[in-house]
Design a protein around this motif. Structure first.
Motif, PDB file in Angstrom:
ATOM      1  N   MET A   1       0.844  -1.177   0.000  1.00 49.23           N
ATOM      2  CA  MET A   1       0.000   0.000   0.000  1.00 49.23           C
ATOM      3  C   MET A   1       0.885   1.234   0.000  1.00 49.23           C
ATOM      4  O   MET A   1       1.862   1.308   0.734  1.00 49.23           O
ATOM      5  CB  MET A   1      -0.874  -0.012   1.255  1.00 49.23           C
ATOM      6  N   VAL A   2       0.521   2.198  -0.840  1.00 49.23           N
ATOM      7  CA  VAL A   2       1.264   3.452  -0.916  1.00 49.23           C
ATOM      8  C   VAL A   2       0.281   4.606  -0.782  1.00 49.23           C
ATOM      9  O   VAL A   2      -0.768   4.614  -1.432  1.00 49.23           O
ATOM     10  CB  VAL A   2       2.026   3.569  -2.255  1.00 49.23           C
ATOM     11  N   GLU A   3       0.625   5.556   0.072  1.00 46.84           N
ATOM     12  CA  GLU A   3      -0.175   6.774   0.227  1.00 46.84           C
ATOM     13  C   GLU A   3       0.748   7.968   0.262  1.00 46.84           C
ATOM     14  O   GLU A   3       1.898   7.864   0.683  1.00 46.84           O
ATOM     15  CB  GLU A   3      -1.018   6.727   1.506  1.00 46.84           C
ATOM     16  N   GLU A   4       0.215   9.096  -0.163  1.00 51.24           N
ATOM     17  CA  GLU A   4       0.953  10.351  -0.138  1.00 51.24           C
ATOM     18  C   GLU A   4       0.195  11.357   0.717  1.00 51.24           C
ATOM     19  O   GLU A   4      -1.024  11.326   0.783  1.00 51.24           O
ATOM     20  CB  GLU A   4       1.068  10.925  -1.548  1.00 51.24           C
ATOM     21  N   LYS A  23      -1.347   6.804  10.752  1.00 54.50           N
ATOM     22  CA  LYS A  23      -2.672   6.622  10.135  1.00 54.50           C
ATOM     23  C   LYS A  23      -2.575   5.747   8.888  1.00 54.50           C
ATOM     24  O   LYS A  23      -3.441   4.906   8.638  1.00 54.50           O
ATOM     25  CB  LYS A  23      -3.288   7.974   9.773  1.00 54.50           C
ATOM     26  N   VAL A  24      -1.524   5.945   8.098  1.00 55.72           N
ATOM     27  CA  VAL A  24      -1.335   5.129   6.894  1.00 55.72           C
ATOM     28  C   VAL A  24      -1.078   3.677   7.290  1.00 55.72           C
ATOM     29  O   VAL A  24      -1.627   2.754   6.685  1.00 55.72           O
ATOM     30  CB  VAL A  24      -0.183   5.687   6.025  1.00 55.72           C
ATOM     31  N   VAL A  25      -0.253   3.473   8.308  1.00 60.36           N
ATOM     32  CA  VAL A  25       0.044   2.113   8.779  1.00 60.36           C
ATOM     33  C   VAL A  25      -1.236   1.435   9.264  1.00 60.36           C
ATOM     34  O   VAL A  25      -1.497   0.270   8.928  1.00 60.36           O
ATOM     35  CB  VAL A  25       1.116   2.142   9.889  1.00 60.36           C
ATOM     36  N   LYS A  26      -2.037   2.138  10.021  1.00 60.60           N
ATOM     37  CA  LYS A  26      -3.290   1.571  10.531  1.00 60.60           C
ATOM     38  C   LYS A  26      -4.219   1.188   9.378  1.00 60.60           C
ATOM     39  O   LYS A  26      -4.818   0.114   9.358  1.00 60.60           O
ATOM     40  CB  LYS A  26      -3.978   2.561  11.454  1.00 60.60           C
ATOM     41  N   LYS A  27      -4.325   2.090   8.387  1.00 59.51           N
ATOM     42  CA  LYS A  27      -5.183   1.846   7.235  1.00 59.51           C
ATOM     43  C   LYS A  27      -4.729   0.623   6.442  1.00 59.51           C
ATOM     44  O   LYS A  27      -5.552  -0.131   5.912  1.00 59.51           O
ATOM     45  CB  LYS A  27      -5.195   3.085   6.338  1.00 59.51           C
ATOM     46  N   GLY A  29      -3.451  -2.099   7.576  1.00 60.42           N
ATOM     47  CA  GLY A  29      -3.960  -3.291   8.234  1.00 60.42           C
ATOM     48  C   GLY A  29      -2.979  -4.439   8.428  1.00 60.42           C
ATOM     49  O   GLY A  29      -3.396  -5.553   8.712  1.00 60.42           O
ATOM     50  N   PHE A  30      -1.690  -4.194   8.286  1.00 58.65           N
ATOM     51  CA  PHE A  30      -0.696  -5.252   8.497  1.00 58.65           C
ATOM     52  C   PHE A  30      -0.340  -5.344   9.979  1.00 58.65           C
ATOM     53  O   PHE A  30      -0.111  -4.326  10.624  1.00 58.65           O
ATOM     54  CB  PHE A  30       0.599  -4.969   7.718  1.00 58.65           C
ATOM     55  N   SER A  31      -0.260  -6.559  10.513  1.00 58.58           N
ATOM     56  CA  SER A  31       0.171  -6.699  11.902  1.00 58.58           C
ATOM     57  C   SER A  31       1.691  -6.674  11.999  1.00 58.58           C
ATOM     58  O   SER A  31       2.252  -6.268  13.014  1.00 58.58           O
ATOM     59  CB  SER A  31      -0.382  -7.971  12.530  1.00 58.58           C
ATOM     60  N   GLU A  32       2.364  -7.092  10.931  1.00 52.49           N
ATOM     61  CA  GLU A  32       3.822  -7.034  10.844  1.00 52.49           C
ATOM     62  C   GLU A  32       4.199  -6.580   9.446  1.00 52.49           C
ATOM     63  O   GLU A  32       3.483  -6.858   8.485  1.00 52.49           O
ATOM     64  CB  GLU A  32       4.450  -8.398  11.103  1.00 52.49           C
ATOM     65  N   GLY A  33       5.313  -5.892   9.331  1.00 52.04           N
ATOM     66  CA  GLY A  33       5.766  -5.457   8.021  1.00 52.04           C
ATOM     67  C   GLY A  33       6.802  -4.362   8.138  1.00 52.04           C
ATOM     68  O   GLY A  33       7.487  -4.237   9.158  1.00 52.04           O
ATOM     69  N   LEU A  34       6.879  -3.564   7.098  1.00 54.19           N
ATOM     70  CA  LEU A  34       7.843  -2.481   7.059  1.00 54.19           C
ATOM     71  C   LEU A  34       7.179  -1.236   6.482  1.00 54.19           C
ATOM     72  O   LEU A  34       6.461  -1.304   5.485  1.00 54.19           O
ATOM     73  CB  LEU A  34       9.054  -2.864   6.183  1.00 54.19           C
ATOM     74  N   CYS A  35       7.435  -0.125   7.118  1.00 49.99           N
ATOM     75  CA  CYS A  35       6.935   1.169   6.652  1.00 49.99           C
ATOM     76  C   CYS A  35       8.125   1.978   6.149  1.00 49.99           C
ATOM     77  O   CYS A  35       9.085   2.190   6.885  1.00 49.99           O
ATOM     78  CB  CYS A  35       6.240   1.899   7.802  1.00 49.99           C
ATOM     79  N   THR A  36       8.048   2.398   4.903  1.00 54.81           N
ATOM     80  CA  THR A  36       9.071   3.269   4.338  1.00 54.81           C
ATOM     81  C   THR A  36       8.450   4.642   4.131  1.00 54.81           C
ATOM     82  O   THR A  36       7.374   4.756   3.544  1.00 54.81           O
ATOM     83  CB  THR A  36       9.588   2.722   2.993  1.00 54.81           C
ATOM     84  N   VAL A  37       9.126   5.647   4.639  1.00 57.25           N
ATOM     85  CA  VAL A  37       8.672   7.032   4.514  1.00 57.25           C
ATOM     86  C   VAL A  37       9.689   7.748   3.648  1.00 57.25           C
ATOM     87  O   VAL A  37      10.899   7.701   3.920  1.00 57.25           O
ATOM     88  CB  VAL A  37       8.567   7.715   5.901  1.00 57.25           C
ATOM     89  N   PHE A  38       9.223   8.415   2.587  1.00 56.02           N
ATOM     90  CA  PHE A  38      10.107   9.075   1.631  1.00 56.02           C
ATOM     91  C   PHE A  38       9.660  10.515   1.419  1.00 56.02           C
ATOM     92  O   PHE A  38       8.472  10.783   1.232  1.00 56.02           O
ATOM     93  CB  PHE A  38      10.093   8.327   0.290  1.00 56.02           C
ATOM     94  N   LEU A  39      10.614  11.435   1.441  1.00 60.81           N
ATOM     95  CA  LEU A  39      10.355  12.861   1.240  1.00 60.81           C
ATOM     96  C   LEU A  39      10.825  13.257  -0.150  1.00 60.81           C
ATOM     97  O   LEU A  39      11.978  13.018  -0.511  1.00 60.81           O
ATOM     98  CB  LEU A  39      11.093  13.675   2.304  1.00 60.81           C
ATOM     99  N   HIS A 104       2.785  -5.583  15.724  1.00 63.91           N
ATOM    100  CA  HIS A 104       1.464  -5.508  16.360  1.00 63.91           C
ATOM    101  C   HIS A 104       0.617  -4.382  15.754  1.00 63.91           C
ATOM    102  O   HIS A 104      -0.054  -3.639  16.465  1.00 63.91           O
ATOM    103  CB  HIS A 104       1.587  -5.345  17.875  1.00 63.91           C
ATOM    104  N   ALA A 105       0.697  -4.233  14.435  1.00 63.84           N
ATOM    105  CA  ALA A 105      -0.080  -3.258  13.663  1.00 63.84           C
ATOM    106  C   ALA A 105       0.257  -1.802  13.984  1.00 63.84           C
ATOM    107  O   ALA A 105      -0.542  -0.902  13.722  1.00 63.84           O
ATOM    108  CB  ALA A 105      -1.578  -3.510  13.834  1.00 63.84           C
ATOM    109  N   GLN A 106       1.452  -1.569  14.535  1.00 65.85           N
ATOM    110  CA  GLN A 106       1.877  -0.209  14.869  1.00 65.85           C
ATOM    111  C   GLN A 106       3.325   0.015  14.473  1.00 65.85           C
ATOM    112  O   GLN A 106       4.104  -0.940  14.371  1.00 65.85           O
ATOM    113  CB  GLN A 106       1.746   0.043  16.369  1.00 65.85           C
TER     114      GLN A 106
END
Length: 135
Positions: A1-4, A23-27, A29-39, A104-106
């Motif tokens: 999932m990708v959001e801007e 908010k993007v992570v919550k939306k 819905g993954f309990s485990e994973g990786l979040c990449t934030v890019f500017l 844990h989805a956070q």
């Protein structure tokens, strides 16, 4: 999932964006994973820093301003003013992307950590952030 999303900055300094990324992570819905934030900018950056005591952020801002001063005669790139080249150097010394585990989805941030957009220009502006969440 990708959001801007866009963050409007009006001054130099650290602007917390933890809640927008969460908010993007919550939306997602993954309990485990990786979040990449890019500017998507070369005169601002992203950092993870203390979110409890504002003096830590203020000290960082003063330290970086001392390390990369404005008005250095060595700079040639000043198309957008005296903070132009220093903003690019500050961005190069920090980072434009972050990777944060999801547990844990956070966001797996520490209790005193926050995600910050570090605006390096005096006037600020509209800053675009892309968040990718995956497993």
């Amino acid at each position: 999932m990708v959001e801007e999303f866009t963050v409007t900055t009006r001054r130099q300094g650290l602007h917390e964006v933890t809640s927008q990324v969460a908010k993007v992570v919550k939306k997602a819905g993954f309990s485990e994973g990786l979040c990449t934030v890019f500017l998507r900018h070369t005169s601002a950056s992203l950092v993870i820093q203390e979110n409890a005591d504002p003096s830590a952020r203020e000290d960082l801002e003063r330290w970086l301003a001392r390390l990369v001063p404005e008005g250095d005669p060595f700079y040639r790139h000043d198309t957008e003013g005296p903070d132009d080249m220093p903003a690019h150097i500050k961005s190069a010394l920090t980072q434009t992307s972050l990777s944060i585990p999801i547990l844990h989805a956070q966001l797996a941030l520490g209790s005193l950590q926050g995600i910050y957009l570090w605006e390096h220009r005096h006037r600020g502006g509209e800053r675009e952030i892309v968040v990718h969440v995956g497993v």
